[in-house]
Design an enzyme around this catalytic site. Structure first.
Site, PDB file in Angstrom:
ATOM      1  N   GLU A 116      38.434  60.898  19.716  1.00  9.60           N
ATOM      2  CA  GLU A 116      39.059  60.098  19.541  1.00  9.60           C
ATOM      3  C   GLU A 116      39.189  59.085  19.901  1.00  9.60           C
ATOM      4  OE1 GLU A 116      43.321  61.605  19.711  1.00  9.60           O
ATOM      5  OE2 GLU A 116      42.841  62.899  18.943  1.00  9.60           O
ATOM      6  N   LYS A 118      40.355  56.072  22.356  1.00  7.37           N
ATOM      7  CA  LYS A 118      41.969  55.720  22.954  1.00  7.37           C
ATOM      8  C   LYS A 118      42.423  54.484  22.654  1.00  7.37           C
ATOM      9  CE  LYS A 118      42.359  55.814  27.856  1.00  7.37           C
ATOM     10  NZ  LYS A 118      43.869  54.872  28.655  1.00  7.37           N
ATOM     11  N   ASP A 120      43.830  51.125  23.447  1.00  8.15           N
ATOM     12  CA  ASP A 120      44.465  50.508  25.161  1.00  8.15           C
ATOM     13  C   ASP A 120      45.563  49.493  24.482  1.00  8.15           C
ATOM     14  OD1 ASP A 120      44.566  49.885  27.451  1.00  8.15           O
ATOM     15  OD2 ASP A 120      43.109  48.649  27.574  1.00  8.15           O
ATOM     16  N   ARG A 139      56.699  55.815  28.773  1.00  6.37           N
ATOM     17  CA  ARG A 139      56.356  56.664  29.007  1.00  6.37           C
ATOM     18  C   ARG A 139      56.980  56.507  30.531  1.00  6.37           C
ATOM     19  NH1 ARG A 139      50.166  57.649  30.522  1.00  6.37           N
ATOM     20  NH2 ARG A 139      50.595  56.979  32.181  1.00  6.37           N
ATOM     21  N   TYR A 227      49.116  59.920  17.853  1.00  6.95           N
ATOM     22  CA  TYR A 227      47.417  61.401  17.937  1.00  6.95           C
ATOM     23  C   TYR A 227      48.000  62.548  18.171  1.00  6.95           C
ATOM     24  CZ  TYR A 227      47.988  58.366  22.339  1.00  6.95           C
ATOM     25  OH  TYR A 227      49.142  57.846  23.683  1.00  6.95           O
ATOM     26  N   LYS A 289      39.435  65.933  23.616  1.00  7.30           N
ATOM     27  CA  LYS A 289      40.333  67.161  23.605  1.00  7.30           C
ATOM     28  C   LYS A 289      39.945  68.596  22.789  1.00  7.30           C
ATOM     29  CE  LYS A 289      44.186  63.260  22.990  1.00  7.30           C
ATOM     30  NZ  LYS A 289      44.878  63.610  21.503  1.00  7.30           N
ATOM     31  N   LYS A 313      35.357  56.299  29.515  1.00  7.57           N
ATOM     32  CA  LYS A 313      35.522  54.586  29.904  1.00  7.57           C
ATOM     33  C   LYS A 313      33.795  54.063  29.333  1.00  7.57           C
ATOM     34  CE  LYS A 313      39.890  54.560  31.464  1.00  7.57           C
ATOM     35  NZ  LYS A 313      41.044  53.673  31.911  1.00  7.57           N
ATOM     36  N   CYS A 407      41.689  12.301  28.877  1.00  2.67           N
ATOM     37  CA  CYS A 407      41.092  13.332  27.707  1.00  2.67           C
ATOM     38  C   CYS A 407      40.092  12.568  27.681  1.00  2.67           C
ATOM     39  CB  CYS A 407      42.117  13.212  26.839  1.00  2.67           C
ATOM     40  SG  CYS A 407      41.729  14.157  25.227  1.00  2.67           S
ATOM     41  N   CYS A 410      40.210  11.245  23.352  1.00  4.23           N
ATOM     42  CA  CYS A 410      40.559   9.615  23.043  1.00  4.23           C
ATOM     43  C   CYS A 410      41.067   9.188  24.377  1.00  4.23           C
ATOM     44  CB  CYS A 410      42.407   9.967  22.735  1.00  4.23           C
ATOM     45  SG  CYS A 410      43.741  10.425  23.940  1.00  4.23           S
ATOM     46  N   CYS A 425      46.950  16.743  26.959  1.00  6.12           N
ATOM     47  CA  CYS A 425      46.368  15.361  26.084  1.00  6.12           C
ATOM     48  C   CYS A 425      47.527  14.725  25.088  1.00  6.12           C
ATOM     49  CB  CYS A 425      44.973  14.794  25.779  1.00  6.12           C
ATOM     50  SG  CYS A 425      45.453  13.512  24.687  1.00  6.12           S
ATOM     51  N   CYS A 430      45.885  11.325  19.211  1.00  6.24           N
ATOM     52  CA  CYS A 430      45.421  11.767  20.283  1.00  6.24           C
ATOM     53  C   CYS A 430      44.520  12.548  18.666  1.00  6.24           C
ATOM     54  CB  CYS A 430      45.211  12.977  21.380  1.00  6.24           C
ATOM     55  SG  CYS A 430      43.517  13.295  21.090  1.00  6.24           S
TER      56      CYS A 430
HETATM   57  P1  AMP Z   1      45.143  56.966  31.896  1.00  2.00           P
HETATM   58  O1  AMP Z   1      46.917  55.715  31.004  1.00  2.00           O
HETATM   59  O2  AMP Z   1      44.110  56.029  31.648  1.00  2.00           O
HETATM   60  O3  AMP Z   1      45.710  57.969  32.855  1.00  2.00           O
HETATM   61  O4  AMP Z   1      45.856  57.110  30.101  1.00  2.00           O
HETATM   62  C1  AMP Z   1      45.853  57.921  29.861  1.00  2.00           C
HETATM   63  C2  AMP Z   1      47.122  57.858  28.319  1.00  2.00           C
HETATM   64  O5  AMP Z   1      45.850  57.079  27.176  1.00  2.00           O
HETATM   65  C3  AMP Z   1      47.922  58.452  27.269  1.00  2.00           C
HETATM   66  O6  AMP Z   1      49.010  58.135  28.206  1.00  2.00           O
HETATM   67  C4  AMP Z   1      47.661  57.487  26.466  1.00  2.00           C
HETATM   68  O7  AMP Z   1      48.806  56.978  26.834  1.00  2.00           O
HETATM   69  C5  AMP Z   1      46.751  56.781  26.276  1.00  2.00           C
HETATM   70  N1  AMP Z   1      45.732  57.067  25.229  1.00  2.00           N
HETATM   71  C6  AMP Z   1      44.566  56.085  24.193  1.00  2.00           C
HETATM   72  N2  AMP Z   1      44.787  56.806  22.910  1.00  2.00           N
HETATM   73  C7  AMP Z   1      44.650  57.997  23.233  1.00  2.00           C
HETATM   74  C8  AMP Z   1      44.639  59.130  22.278  1.00  2.00           C
HETATM   75  N3  AMP Z   1      44.162  59.421  20.927  1.00  2.00           N
HETATM   76  N4  AMP Z   1      44.971  60.542  22.306  1.00  2.00           N
HETATM   77  C9  AMP Z   1      45.101  60.420  24.102  1.00  2.00           C
HETATM   78  N5  AMP Z   1      46.218  59.859  24.986  1.00  2.00           N
HETATM   79  C10 AMP Z   1      45.561  58.064  24.713  1.00  2.00           C
HETATM   80 ZN    ZN Z   2      43.378  12.945  23.843  1.00  2.00          ZN
END
Ligand code: AMP
Ligand code: ZN
Length: 671
Positions: A116, A118, A120, A139, A227, A289, A313, A407, A410, A425, A430
């Site tokens: 999957e 990840k 952010d 969390r 997820y 996973k 990563k 600026c 202008c 500015c 302007c």
């Molecule tokens: P880290 O915070 O770098 O340890 O990464 C773990 C975190 O990745 C988990 O706690 C989730 O919040 C996040 N995460 C994002 N996407 C996923 C996903 N598809 N499956 C599991 N965890 C995920």
């Molecule tokens: Zn200006």
């Protein structure tokens, strides 16, 4: 409390079903079937029914998405099982080592994986009971997080009620994020307001999700992806869990794949390396996973993370190149942004020629100079940035960059206000900023000139028909009709709405002028107090500060505005064009609350905050945000907190919601 009549109850149920259905189509499936307007109508009808019959307002009603009264703080939630983090790998090599370790731990185990993206963002856990969303938490430290239920309710992608007949508890985990598109818009707005910019979508998500005022969260438009099932019906595999999550109505990104072996996982990693940049969420890697849940259980976890999953990563892509030039761009709000013009360099799949240096502070900290060799990075975001200077390679004689004093658009002197990072500015005319001030002038809450959107403003500016907003009142029909894509009809329509704006109320004009520090609310107070533009223009700083809610900063902003010869010119041009608001009624309206300062607190069942405020203002009251000795009355709804306590402490009279109902003439629920 009276019960809602059966037809109202049936209609509310039907409306909730419709709204849930259309939310699902829009936010999770991306294929809406009705217009936004129609959707808003359904919501408005439902909100109306719930306001009239508070017993119809259920916990899973979509009207809850607008947010409720601010919290005093978050309640803590214990995570059972804990929310662990993931082990990271940074190369395919390390990923293979992880696979080999699994092989040793479970030589006879199944080998299927799920890969999957990840996401952010910020991870959250969501609890449903009998299919209804009851609680959500951050969390935190993995064992204990914050209860952010009210904030999560505002996220439209998250279902408040699940599809199908689900009994008992369902605990799921996912990621809340700020879509990139929203992030960009938000930063544009912050720039406009002179606020520091959010560094990236993740930071702004983390900041947003812990706001105490869920109405503010609702305005930010967070999204989410789910997820993981931590507790719920018996399932055989993770793939099955993801499928079921989708069926229940959760947002699940459809990029996930079953992978029979690690070679397939590697292919997935390769597939998304570039494509992930097109997504509306940031992703910094792939989560791998084990698919079979029984095997997961056997493998268990270490203190920190599960053994059955690992994060791969993506390395941020970096390149080195030379800064040819540093140019300064003037944004649509007057903010100056330094940009590095680079020797073209190939980074992360594209040729990079320019990189943002954000603002002067950032540039000064990194001390980027023309001629420097710099490292540029393309992270999750699309816009490349300069990470650092390779100091060993600095040519002798390279000079520190200095922000231009004027600026570039202008030629006016630029300023940096206290507490702001940006130089800007402030020339109101302007060419870089005038489009925004015209847009603001014509806005719905300002002069309300219909049919004057961004595109048309740009067109009129480009055609030389418009240089500033007073020119609007001198536009000629023949010139307009001759423009590309116009015609007599559109010209007439625009001229008619411009015409109608000449007589707008004073407070709208005040707001429209774009006086710094004067928002809609202050504009109303000023209009009510001074009654005419001339009286306001003549007011001294002391006289301004005497107006409730006007502090020294606002007063100074107003004085500076009227002292600026260019603003005076603008005002004269408006007056010459016949823009003259009717004199505002100066005396506060004679109502039962005439001249009284009232504070609202707690949740009101029958009124939105806006309705309650409007009602009180009609009765002559001034609605203030905080309780003080000057407060005449506090109206407390349900769960009122510190404001109520303060009122009691100061001996300020307190009334309940019935008072509002009585004044509004709605007998309502007290019958
Ligand atoms: P880290 O915070 O770098 O340890 O990464 C773990 C975190 O990745 C988990 O706690 C989730 O919040 C996040 N995460 C994002 N996407 C996923 C996903 N598809 N499956 C599991 N965890 C995920
Ligand atoms: Zn200006």
């Amino acid at each position: 409390m009276s019960q809602a009549p059966a037809p109202a109850r049936r209609r509310a149920t039907e409306l909730r079903r419709l709204v849930h259905h259309h939310e699902d189509l829009y936010y999770r499936q991306g294929r809406p079937e009705i217009s936004d307007l129609e959707f808003d109508r359904l919501m408005a009808e439902l909100a109306g029914l719930e306001a009239a019959h508070p017993d119809l307002a259920t916990a899973d009603s979509p009207t809850r998405r607008v947010g409720g009264a601010p919290l005093e703080g978050f309640v803590q939630v214990r995570h059972e099982p804990p929310m662990q983090s993931l082990d990271n790998t940074y190369s395919l090599e390390e990923l293979r080592e992880w696979g080999a370790r699994l092989e040793r731990l479970a030589p006879d185990g199944a080998r299927g994986f799920v890969a999957e993206l990840k996401v952010d963002g910020v991870s959250v856990s969501l609890l449903y009971e009998d299919g209804v969303f009851v609680r959500g938490a951050t969390r935190g430290n993995g064992l204990i997080g914050d209860d952010i239920t009210a904030n999560l309710r505002t996220i439209r992608a998250l279902p408040l009620r699940l599809r199908g007949r689900l009994r008992g508890r369902l605990l799921v985990r996912g990621e809340v994020y700020l879509p990139r598109s929203v992030f960009r818009r938000l930063n544009r707005e912050r720039e406009e307001a002179g606020l520091p910019l959010f560094v990236n979508p993740r930071n702004s998500t983390a900041g947003t999700i812990r706001l105490l005022d869920s109405r503010e969260v609702a305005a930010r438009q967070l999204a989410a992806l789910v997820y993981h099932v931590a507790e719920g019906p018996r399932l055989g595999s993770h793939a099955e869990a993801l499928e079921r999550l989708g069926e229940w109505g959760f947002p699940v990104h459809d990029s996930w794949r079953r992978c029979p072996d690690l070679a397939a996982v590697e292919a997935f990693v390769g597939d998304w390396r570039e494509r992930r940049r097109e997504l509306d969420f940031e992703t910094d890697g792939v989560v791998v996973k084990i698919d079979e849940l029984a095997l997961r259980e056997r493998l268990g976890s270490t203190a920190k993370s599960p053994r059955w999953a690992v994060a791969f990563k993506y390395e941020p892509e970096r390149g080195e190149t030379v800064v040819r030039e540093i140019v300064v761009q003037v944004g649509r709000t007057g903010v100056l942004t330094p940009v590095a013009v680079l020797e073209p360099v190939f980074v992360g799949g594209t040729t990079v020629r320019r990189a943002t240096l954000h603002n002067y502070e950032d540039l000064a900290r990194k001390d980027v100079r023309v001629g420097d060799t710099v490292r540029v990075e393309r992270g999750g975001d699309v816009i490349p940035k300069v990470v650092e200077v390779v100091l060993e390679r600095r040519p002798s004689g390279a000079l520190p960059f200095e922000m231009p004093a004027r600026c570039p658009q202008c030629g006016e002197a630029v300023v940096r206000e206290e507490g702001e990072v940006a130089w800007r500015c402030v020339n109101p005319v302007c060419p870089a900023v005038v489009a925004v001030s015209i847009r603001h002038f014509a806005g719905r809450n300002a002069m309300d000139i219909e049919g004057l959107g961004d595109e048309r403003i740009e067109q009129l500016l480009a055609a030389g028909l418009l240089h500033d907003f007073p020119d609007l009142y001198r536009l000629e029909r023949s010139a307009l009709a001759a423009l590309d894509g116009w015609g007599d009809r559109s010209a007439d329509k625009l001229l008619a709405s411009i015409e109608a704006s000449r007589g707008r109320e004073l407070h709208r004009l005040l707001f429209a002028l774009g006086i710094r520090q004067v928002g809609e609310r202050v504009a109303k107070l000023l209009a009510g107090h001074f009654g005419s533009l001339a009286a306001l223009a003549a007011a001294s700083e002391e006289e301004l500060i005497a107006v409730p809610e006007v502090g020294p900063k606002v007063a100074a902003g107003i004085r500076a505005f009227f002292a600026d010869p260019r603003q005076r010119q603008r005002l004269e041009a408006l007056a010459a064009a016949g823009v003259s608001p009717p004199e505002a009624a100066r005396a506060t309206p004679a109502g039962p609350l005439s001249g009284k300062s009232v504070v609202l607190t707690g949740r009101l069942a029958g009124f939105s905050r806006e309705e309650a405020t409007a009602l009180l203002e009609r009765l002559g009251a001034r609605v203030a945000a905080a309780v003080s000795k000057k407060t005449d009355l506090v109206i407390a709804g349900e769960d009122a907190g510190s404001k109520l306590a303060k009122a009691r402490e100061l001996g300020v009279p307190v009334e309940g919601e019935e008072a509002l109902r009585a004044w509004s003439g709605r007998g309502g629920a007290s019958r």
